[in-house]
Write a protein that holds these residues in place. Structure first.
Motif, PDB file in Angstrom:
ATOM      1  N   ARG A  18       0.867  -1.184   0.000  1.00 25.50           N
ATOM      2  CA  ARG A  18       0.000   0.000   0.000  1.00 25.50           C
ATOM      3  C   ARG A  18       0.900   1.230   0.000  1.00 25.50           C
ATOM      4  N   ALA A  19       0.517   2.222  -0.759  1.00 24.76           N
ATOM      5  CA  ALA A  19       1.248   3.485  -0.755  1.00 24.76           C
ATOM      6  C   ALA A  19       0.280   4.613  -0.463  1.00 24.76           C
ATOM      7  N   ASN A  20       0.643   5.426   0.528  1.00 26.75           N
ATOM      8  CA  ASN A  20      -0.147   6.627   0.815  1.00 26.75           C
ATOM      9  C   ASN A  20       0.741   7.819   0.500  1.00 26.75           C
ATOM     10  N   TYR A  21       0.218   8.690  -0.312  1.00 29.92           N
ATOM     11  CA  TYR A  21       1.011   9.867  -0.625  1.00 29.92           C
ATOM     12  C   TYR A  21       0.170  11.089  -0.322  1.00 29.92           C
ATOM     13  N   SER A  22       0.740  12.025   0.419  1.00 31.21           N
ATOM     14  CA  SER A  22      -0.015  13.250   0.644  1.00 31.21           C
ATOM     15  C   SER A  22       0.862  14.443   0.320  1.00 31.21           C
ATOM     16  N   LEU A  23       0.224  15.399  -0.314  1.00 32.24           N
ATOM     17  CA  LEU A  23       0.948  16.582  -0.762  1.00 32.24           C
ATOM     18  C   LEU A  23       0.325  17.779  -0.063  1.00 32.24           C
ATOM     19  N   ALA A  24       1.167  18.521   0.575  1.00 34.26           N
ATOM     20  CA  ALA A  24       0.739  19.745   1.250  1.00 34.26           C
ATOM     21  C   ALA A  24      -0.414  19.504   2.221  1.00 34.26           C
ATOM     22  N   GLN A  25      -0.529  18.282   2.724  1.00 36.13           N
ATOM     23  CA  GLN A  25      -1.589  17.880   3.647  1.00 36.13           C
ATOM     24  C   GLN A  25      -2.979  18.138   3.093  1.00 36.13           C
ATOM     25  N   ARG A  26      -3.041  18.347   1.788  1.00 36.06           N
ATOM     26  CA  ARG A  26      -4.350  18.640   1.207  1.00 36.06           C
ATOM     27  C   ARG A  26      -4.742  17.608   0.146  1.00 36.06           C
ATOM     28  N   TYR A  27      -3.727  17.112  -0.541  1.00 34.16           N
ATOM     29  CA  TYR A  27      -4.035  16.176  -1.620  1.00 34.16           C
ATOM     30  C   TYR A  27      -3.512  14.808  -1.229  1.00 34.16           C
ATOM     31  N   MET A  28      -4.393  13.820  -1.218  1.00 34.95           N
ATOM     32  CA  MET A  28      -3.977  12.506  -0.756  1.00 34.95           C
ATOM     33  C   MET A  28      -4.305  11.436  -1.772  1.00 34.95           C
ATOM     34  N   LEU A  29      -3.387  10.506  -1.889  1.00 35.22           N
ATOM     35  CA  LEU A  29      -3.569   9.411  -2.833  1.00 35.22           C
ATOM     36  C   LEU A  29      -3.223   8.105  -2.118  1.00 35.22           C
TER      37      LEU A  29
ATOM     38  N   ALA B 231      -7.394   2.186  -5.860  1.00 35.93           N
ATOM     39  CA  ALA B 231      -6.799   3.516  -5.753  1.00 35.93           C
ATOM     40  C   ALA B 231      -7.839   4.478  -5.216  1.00 35.93           C
ATOM     41  N   ALA B 232      -7.369   5.481  -4.457  1.00 29.13           N
ATOM     42  CA  ALA B 232      -8.306   6.456  -3.907  1.00 29.13           C
ATOM     43  C   ALA B 232      -7.636   7.820  -3.840  1.00 29.13           C
ATOM     44  N   LEU B 233      -8.449   8.834  -3.997  1.00 32.46           N
ATOM     45  CA  LEU B 233      -7.966  10.206  -3.964  1.00 32.46           C
ATOM     46  C   LEU B 233      -8.788  11.000  -2.961  1.00 32.46           C
ATOM     47  N   ALA B 234      -8.123  11.952  -2.304  1.00 33.32           N
ATOM     48  CA  ALA B 234      -8.892  12.833  -1.425  1.00 33.32           C
ATOM     49  C   ALA B 234      -8.311  14.226  -1.481  1.00 33.32           C
TER      50      ALA B 234
END
Lengths: 597, 1096
Positions: free
Chosen positions: B605-616, B640-643
């Motif tokens: 599993r990979a969780n990636y978050s950018l600027a604490q606003r964009y998450m994948l 896959a999921a996006l937030a």
């Protein structure tokens, strides 16, 4: 790289597991004992409700001039008996499925045993092979006699098969299974060579079965041309060959001297009720029902019993006899009291007089005859065995085929009929009831044939062979039309009491009292109409029950052949069952119902 | 010192070596002590101003130095003077960090953490903050569970989570629980979600003590379930037991006593009504019928004697007290539960031990449930980088009674209590010589005294479950953690049935008792290894978390059963019979061993978050299972999921209404392999069911190991889920909520697909067909008032789900039998599966009331009624004793010329058992020490198939049984006047029945009609709790930290139009295709509970 390989191999191994509680095909067919267990799997299906507990033995063998099932319009067995079943009938699906399940199990046994190395060397294994063949033949006989042309499966089902099979002509199927039986017959054991005796399919039974199937193959059956036009037909070009085959195998059994008639007719059935199975006697093969899980002999088919505190429990007694059948017997025939019970048992086991309209029942079996009764709350699953074929059947088939092949009764034919009748009558009556009777019946082929038709009715009442005998003789329509008219007339003549008509002297009422034991009925006036009740006797309505107050036939009569309105007996009887709608649906267009269903 | 000397003399080398080490440590300590300062203080709740015990106080940057506040919120610490900051943390509060700045007294007030979005959610092989979630997960925290006592885990979830429908199948203490996450996609396979308890998959959650539950998280969409790959298709329910928090030893006691009542009984006929009914039936049967009546009930002229007789209320006698007073009057009715737990430890070792004993006598006589749970959990820091965890759960459950729902095996049926005659006729009034009179009546009616019968249908189940789990986490380097977990699971279940002489089972065996005992062992093990790596600032202000792992799971089952019949002494005690089985007949011992059901898996599993606003989030799992043939064993499940946390965007800072806002979108695949073992190959098994009886001895035989034809091409069933979600908070998250929209498609369904039965099989397992579930879920929480002395909050959830069968195995519809009426039922295929329609459609006739006199022509001579032409004729369907006016009438649906009603043409879909929506709403209020909670849940728009009602109003072929009150003389169509004369004249019959509302009950077979399909909607006040917590100041004097008393009423009130015992019912569960049937269900109780929560 090496690590990956090791990981992968160990992972594969981890995903290959077996249960110790299952066996492979190779294991099952590598030992005689295990093969027997597989063959028992076919036998087991006979004991189910949808096997011979009720459906194949009773629901599908009614109604005729002998047996009739009481009740009407139930969407199940009564509709079948009355020829009004539709494609949603509740009793046509499970038996069909069960028969094919059993056939597939038999096919697995046939293939498995044949491929085993033991097959060529071991006599017990050859017997098992013969049994599997015979079981399959019996199963296909049930299918073709009830549904006509059906899918014919001779190899075990495997996953990649084409499951969608069309119908195969019933002649092809019967010829195939008869030839199968002829091939295995010499390698099988007679009943007395096995510890399970007549409870397993044996050489003597197989000889009889060859005869029975050959007569079905050589007899008439309902055909539906273009799916709608129905007629009774037989294969005129080769039917006689099958009489020859039947004749040959009946003779073979008689010549083997392995079986002889049980001297006392009644004992055949009392033995069954007491779980006694003589190996060289009347019964050639009977279905070995285990108590508490199978068989309704004595419950569904037998004297009716009301439950009470007594140890026998209830018996529903739903197989009944036509009153005309009761009156067809010679009064001195010992088979009459063993066959027809005019009474049922109440909750205290006292006899209670029945009505001729659905109250005369087979007296051959009863839970009250059992030596180990099952208790007050017991109902069905008596464990009493069901006779599939008796030696007297073979004797009468031999007489019938002799007559047919030779254009008239031969000495063999006459002697076979003599054997059967001598057992039926007390020796004091032999001069008239046997010798004279047979002499009178032997004037020509047709008269002798007629005597066989009658004799089979008297000999096998309650054994549910009548319907399919009449069908193969093409007498079904004629016979039931005549029965209906006879019953209507009996009712009319006795109800209106005007002294008119053929049956004017028949009893409208009968009279009964309890004998000294205060349990057994003493009935008078059965054969001679009395106008006044004898002193001490109670009056009971008798044949007048066959008509309503206004002389119209009782519903018992109008219901029993409801789907066959023809009173001339000319029209073919639509006795062939519909294939259940869900089977038609599952065939995805490969099966259709004919016969106007 | 003596010892030291001795050791030195003997030259103990270890000791010699240890002395310098010891001295070194001493020195080191001394040097530390030399530079310490003392700091003390009090920690309080910012809102309530009350002191907070158990708060962890640590020096920031040094985990080894710290303490925990005492009962009064006080702490004391010795600190290195160099320490700069102290961190205060406590569950449910915002962690605060305070600069010491040379102070010796630090008093601090902690803010309660109202931001639910910050709660930690269990996501499978890890946890996550809710604010970072990309998937759809519903949770219930242990805190929410604590305030209300629940006797089962399922009770804890009922109605609390949107999209999670929990149906307790009936009211028995051991009732099966059906949990459906978003409808469930599989058509013929089990739709139960995967249950994971502390990492271990389990089959049932009924043996888990609700006291031990820390949290329950339900993973609903594939982006979250895909990490469970092959088994996640029906959702995943993760139960985490309470994690020890360490600190000062606390002892907690939770206990309650409970009584139950039967809230509703079905009205039945009174003795007088019963006698009238019997006489009417007897009259219709003629002379023999009347004679029977006279024997048992006397002359009709004396029928008035029954007018004042009060009938036996068998339902109450069998199913327990009706009022609280009655319930309280007998101490045997009291349930009790006691839970004692000890939690404590220090910074290095933390533990939690919990022991519970629950004893529930059950509502019905002879039933009960007693359970002992023991759980222990330990965490220990072996090294700073190496953490060890161990937990174990043991449970032992004893269940008494055969219940009522398993009506194929149990003699005890609801029908017995409803239909058993309310009086014994003459036998009640005058002494009668014939002692067997009443037993004669029993035989004719086919019923025996339900109280005696319940006592003779003896069943005892003993269940033992042991689960042991160990885990080791190693922080290899910063941000890289390796973890290994190993667990074993062992279940041992014993099941004993004893059938006394009056049971139907014994009846088949000469009325002699029969005993069956079986035991099942289910061992299993699991081993998983994961590696977790976090990288911060890959680009800038971003974070990547990677998880890779591997897991193996093995499960096995073995069982042994033996039966003994014909115990010659009918009075033998069940316990004696089980102890001496040899006293009965000799039978086979049946045993079976399953294959090892193994699963090998790899996942990442990979969780990636950018600027604490964009998450994948991206997930992939590969599963290999022994359920499939080599070559088809492996399945691959990606997701896959996006937030996007909109509220953290700059443009959202301008406003103050929306405090948090997040949108989510996900898509993924999860699998299902739930089917029998070895479905892919042909095998033989052994059977002794319905055997041939050579020599009257049942002969065991070989048969195909499955009645379903094998298929080597089988593969995983796959569910694709698409989920869109919105998480929002308004007014500083005072109001927050979640909306989810989903569309699940299940493909390659593992269906027992119909094949022509001329193969010897009716079905073959195939991957064929497709179903879908679409729905919307909404969860809302509002903290309306949040003052120190007064709080008021509402939480609300609702879920809408629409299921559809998209494709089947080539046919458009398939019939199914619920089987409740066995072969007695007129049309047994009472359910149907149709393409384009949901699962659970009931197939039957449309009721058209009853035939009126004017529907018939009357022949005054023959006294016979014949149906007029053009009126539908259902005589063949209902098989009435007396077909004519007053018989049940069915609607003719087909337009063909025949007016005969037929099974194939005149039935239609008469009900849909699927609800439109389900949900729950919870009101919570506290005022000073008082707390009040009301929890409602509802189901709306479903139909319930009231089979009880059909059964209890049709007089099929028996005599002397009772009926439901709706069939009384006033209501039913009758053929007899009150003087006992049969009425046949049309005018008189019409007049007699001018007020009749229901048909005559004398019909031969029960028929499924629209009349018995009822609206199953309900609103239930599931529980109401009032609690009082004693002020801390008072209880502190006796060393307590908490003391709360509460009173709870479960199933307090229900609003429904359903006429049966309870609309929440589903008793016929042979397959998931025949839901919503109410037949012989154990009635649901109402319970009153008085409890206490104590902490020391």
């Amino acid at each position: 790289m090496a690590i990956t390989t090791v990981l992968f191999t160990s992972c594969q191994k981890y995903l290959e597991t077996d249960s110790p509680s299952t066996f492979t095909n190779d294991y099952v067919f590598s030992h005689e004992y295990d093969m027997f267990n597989a063959v028992k799997g076919v036998y087991a299906l006979f004991t189910r409700d949808e096997g011979y507990s009720t459906r194949l033995s009773y629901y599908y063998t009614m109604n005729s001039d002998v047996e009739v099932v009481s009740g009407s319009s139930d969407g199940g067995k009564c509709d079948i008996g009355e020829f009004t079943a539709n494609t949603a009938n509740a009793e046509i699906l499970k038996p069909w499925n069960n028969l094919y399940l059993a056939i597939n199990r038999a096919n697995e046994c046939i293939k498995g045993i044949k491929n085993s190395s033991l097959y060529t060397t071991n006599a017990n294994v050859k017997q098992l092979y013969g049994e599997a063949i015979a079981l399959r033949a019996q199963l296909y006989y049930e299918l073709v006699r009830n549904w006509g042309d059906v899918p014919f499966q001779t190899a075990p089902t495997v996953a990649g098969d084409n499951f969608y099979m069309p119908r195969t002509d019933r002649d092809t199927i019967l010829t195939h299974v008869i030839n199968d039986l002829i091939a295995v017959e010499p390698d099988m054991y007679y009943a007395d060579q096995m510890s399970e005796g007549i409870e397993r399919m044996n050489r003597g039974f197989v000889q009889g079965l060859i005869a029975r199937l050959s007569l079905a193959r050589g007899g008439y059956a309902l055909r539906s041309d273009a799916g709608t036009v129905m007629s009774m037909k037989r294969n005129e070009t080769d039917y006689k060959n099958y009489y020859q085959i039947a004749n040959k195998y009946c003779k073979m059994l008689v010549a083997s001297s392995k079986h002889k008639l049980e001297p006392v007719f009644d004992n055949i059935f009392k033995n069954e009720c007491k779980f006694v199975c003589p190996k060289n006697s009347d019964v050639l093969y009977e279905i070995a029902f285990p108590a508490t899980t199978g068989g309704e002999v004595g419950y569904f088919n037998g004297i009716k019993i009301l439950a009470g505190t007594h140890v026998y429990g209830a018996a529903s007694g739903q197989v009944t006899f036509q009153p005309s059948y009761f009156y067809s017997f010679d009064t001195t025939d010992t088979r009459l009291p063993s066959t027809c019970a005019l009474y049922s048992f109440d909750a205290t086991l006292k006899q209670v007089i029945g009505s001729p309209a659905g109250g005369i029942r087979p007296a051959k079996w009863s839970k009250t005859f059992m030596s180990s009764p099952q208790g007050a709350a017991s109902t069905k699953y008596t464990g009493i065995n069901w006779p599939v074929m008796r030696y007297s059947d073979v004797l009468l088939m031999l007489a019938e085929t002799e007559n047919e092949i030779n254009g008239g009764p031969t000495d063999v034919a006459k002697s076979m009929l003599t054997l059967v009748r001598q057992r039926a009558f007390p020796e004091s009556q032999w001069a008239t009831k046997v010798t004279q009777y047979i002499a009178n019946a032997s004037t020509d082929k047709a008269t002798f044939f007629n005597a066989i038709v009658n004799e089979r009715a008297w000999e096998f009442g309650g054994e549910c062979l009548r319907k399919f005998d009449l069908i193969r003789w093409n007498l079904y329509g004629k016979n039931i039309a005549a029965t209906r008219l006879k019953l209507i007339q009996m009712g009319l003549d006795t109800r209106l009491g005007t002294g008119q008509g053929t049956y004017a002297t028949f009893p409208d009422k009968i009279y009964w009292k309890y004998k000294a034991d205060n349990v057994t009925l003493d009935i008078v006036g059965l054969y001679k109409k009395l106008t006044v009740a004898p002193t001490g006797y109670t009056t009971a309505n008798w044949l007048l029950n066959l008509a309503n107050a206004d002389g119209t036939p009782a519903s018992f009569i109008t219901n029993m052949f409801a789907g066959y309105p023809d009173n001339t007996g000319v029209a073919p009887v639509r006795y062939i069952l519909p294939i259940h709608q869900s089977v038609i649906a599952a065939s995805l267009g490969n099966l259709q119902n004919y016969y106007n269903y | 010192m003596k010892c030291l000397y001795k050791n030195l003399k003997q030259g103990n080398y270890w000791f010699k070596f240890s002395i310098p080490l010891f001295s070194f440590i001493m020195l080191f300590n001394l040097s530390l002590m030399a530079q310490t300062v003392d700091i003390k203080g009090v920690v309080t709740d910012a809102a309530t101003k009350e002191s907070l015990p158990g708060v962890t106080v640590k020096v920031e940057g040094n985990n080894l130095v710290g303490t925990i506040t005492d009962l009064n919120g006080n702490f004391k610490l010795k600190l290195n003077v160099k320490a700069e900051k102290l961190a205060f943390s406590f569950v449910g509060y915002v962690t605060q960090s305070v600069a010491i700045a040379g102070r010796a007294d630090i008093n601090i007030a902690l803010e309660a953490d109202v931001k639910r979005l910050d709660e930690v959610v269990v996501i499978g092989y890890g946890t996550m903050k809710r604010r970072d979630l990309t998937g759809s997960i519903s949770s219930v925290s242990g805190k929410a569970l604590q305030s209300i006592p629940v006797t089962s885990t399922a009770q804890a979830i009922t109605g609390r989570m949107a999209g999670v429908q929990v149906t307790t199948t009936d009211g028995s203490p051991d009732a099966d629980i059906i949990i459906r996450v978003r409808g469930g996609g599989s058509v013929t396979q089990d739709n139960t979600p995967l249950y994971i308890v502390d990492g271990f998959p389990v089959n049932k959650i009924s043996d888990i003590d609700p006291n031990d539950i820390g949290s329950i998280d339900v993973l609903k969409d594939a982006s979250s379930t895909a990490i469970y790959g092959a088994r996640g298709a029906n959702g995943v329910v993760i139960i985490t037991t309470k994690n020890p928090t360490g600190g000062k030893t606390t002892v907690t006691y939770n206990g309650y006593v409970q009584v139950k009542t039967l809230p509703k009984t079905m009205p039945v006929l009174s003795p007088y009504e019963f006698a009238i009914l019997q006489y009417e039936l007897a009259s219709l049967k003629g002379t023999s019928g009347i004679a029977g009546y006279n024997t048992y009930f006397g002359s009709f002229d004396d029928i008035d004697i029954y007018k004042n007789q009060i009938g036996n209320d068998w339902q109450r006698r069998v199913f327990g007290p009706s009022t609280l007073n009655d319930a309280l009057s007998n101490s045997n009715n009291f349930s009790q539960s006691h839970n004692l737990s000890i939690m404590g430890g220090n910074q290095v070792t933390k533990y939690n031990l919990s022991l519970t004993r629950t004893n529930d006598p059950g509502l019905m006589i002879g039933t009960g449930n007693a359970r002992t749970n023991l759980s222990f959990r330990l965490t220990h820091e072996l090294l700073k980088v190496l953490k060890f965890e161990f937990n174990t759960r043991f449970s032992q459950t004893t269940i008494d009674g055969a219940g009522t729902a398993d009506y194929t095996k149990s003699s005890t049926k609801i029908r017995n209590a409803v239909l058993y005659r309310p009086m014994n006729g003459l036998a009640d009034l005058i002494p009668i010589d014939e002692s067997d009179l009443s037993s004669g009546i029993d035989v004719t009616s086919g019923l025996v005294d339900p109280v005696i019968l319940a006592n003779q249908s003896y069943r005892k189940q003993d269940r033992f479950a042991l689960n042991l789990n160990g885990g080791l986490s190693w922080s290899i380097v910063d941000n890289l953690v390796a973890r290994t977990e190993f667990g074993v699971d062992y279940h041992y279940d014993k099941d004993k049935w004893f059938y006394g002489p009056l049971t139907t089972t014994a009846g088949k065996n000469g009325n002699l008792p029969m005993a069956t005992m079986s035991s099942t062992t289910n061992p299993g093990y699991r081993w998983s290894n994961t590696l977790n790596y976090t990288i911060k600032k890959l680009i800038k202000n971003d974070e990547l978390n990677l998880l890779i792992g591997q897991e193996i799971l093995s499960q096995h089952s073995s069982s042994v059963s033996s039966t003994a019949r014909l115990f010659q002494n009918p009075a033998i005690e069940p316990a004696k019979a089980f102890a001496l089985m040899t006293l009965g007949s000799q039978e086979y011992t049946n045993s079976s061993e399953s294959q090892n059901n193994n699963l090998a898996s790899f996942f990442g599993r990979a969780n990636y978050s950018l600027a604490q606003r964009y998450m994948l989030t991206m997930t992939l799992r590969a599963d290999g299972s022994t359920k499939f043939a080599p070559g088809h064993q492996w399945g691959y499940f990606p997701a896959a999921a996006l937030a996007w946390r909109i509220s953290d965007e700059k443009f959202m800072k301008q406003q103050s209404v929306i405090s948090s806002l997040k949108v989510r979108a996900s898509m993924g695949a999860a699998g299902n392999n739930r089917m029998g073992d070895d479905m892919w190959r042909a095998l033989y098994g052994l059977s002794s069911s319905k055997p041939i009886g050579f020599g009257e001895v049942p002969q065991a035989y070989y048969q195909a190991s499955s009645s379903v034809l094998y298929n080597p091409d089988l593969k995983w069933e796959t569910t694709i889920t698409r989920n869109g979600g919105l998480d929002f908070g308004l007014f500083k998250d005072r109001i927050n909520g979640t909306v989810d929209v989903y569309w699940n498609t299940t493909q390659d369904l593992l269906i027992e697909s119909t094949i022509p039965s001329n193969t010897g099989y009716s079905t073959q397992m195939r991957n064929i067909g497709q179903t879908s579930n679409r729905g919307v879920e909404l969860t809302l929480n509002a903290n309306i008032i949040n003052k120190p002395d007064f709080t008021f909050g509402i939480s609300f959830n609702i879920g809408f789900n629409k299921s559809k069968v998209d494709k089947l195995d080539g046919v458009d519809s398939k019939p199914f039998n619920s089987g409740w009426g066995s072969t007695d039922l007129r049309e047994q295929d009472d359910f149907v599966l149709k393409v384009g329609q949901p699962v659970g459609l009931i197939n039957g006739y449309i009721s058209d009331g009853f035939y009126s006199v004017s529907d018939f022509n009357y022949n005054a001579t023959t006294l016979k009624y014949t149906l007029k032409p053009g009126i539908p004729n259902d005589a063949n369907i209902i098989s009435s004793v007396n077909f004519g006016p007053g018989s049940m009438k069915l609607k003719k649906l087909s337009t063909d010329s025949s007016m005969i009603i037929s099974a194939d043409k005149d039935r239609t879909i008469i009900g849909n058992t699927n609800p439109l929506h389900t949900g729950g709403v919870n009101f919570n209020a506290t005022y000073k020490g008082l707390d009040l909670s009301l929890f409602f849940n509802w189901v709306y728009g479903n139909k319930v198939y009231n089979a009880n009602k059909i059964d209890f109003t049709s007089y099929r072929g028996v005599s002397y049984t009772n009926m439901l009150g709706m069939m009384d003389y006033q209501n039913r169509f009758k053929y007899m006047d009150l003087n006992g004369n049969l009425v046949t004249d049309p005018a008189a019959l019409t007049a007699l029945n001018k007020d009749a509302t229901i048909w005559s009950p004398f019909m031969g077979k029960p028929v499924v009609t629209s009349w018995a399909i009822e609206d199953g909607s309900f609103l239930r006040l599931n529980n109401v709790t009032l609690g009082y917590t004693l002020p801390k100041k008072i209880i502190a004097k006796v060393g307590m930290t908490q003391c709360r008393f509460y009173f709870t009423v479960y199933n307090a009130w229900i609003l429904t139009n359903y006429s049966g015992y309870d609309p929440e019912v589903s008793t016929v569960r042979g397959s998931p295709l025949t839901p919503g049937v109410d037949y012989s269900a154990y009635p649901r109780s109402r319970s009153y509970t008085l409890g206490v929560n104590l902490s020391f």
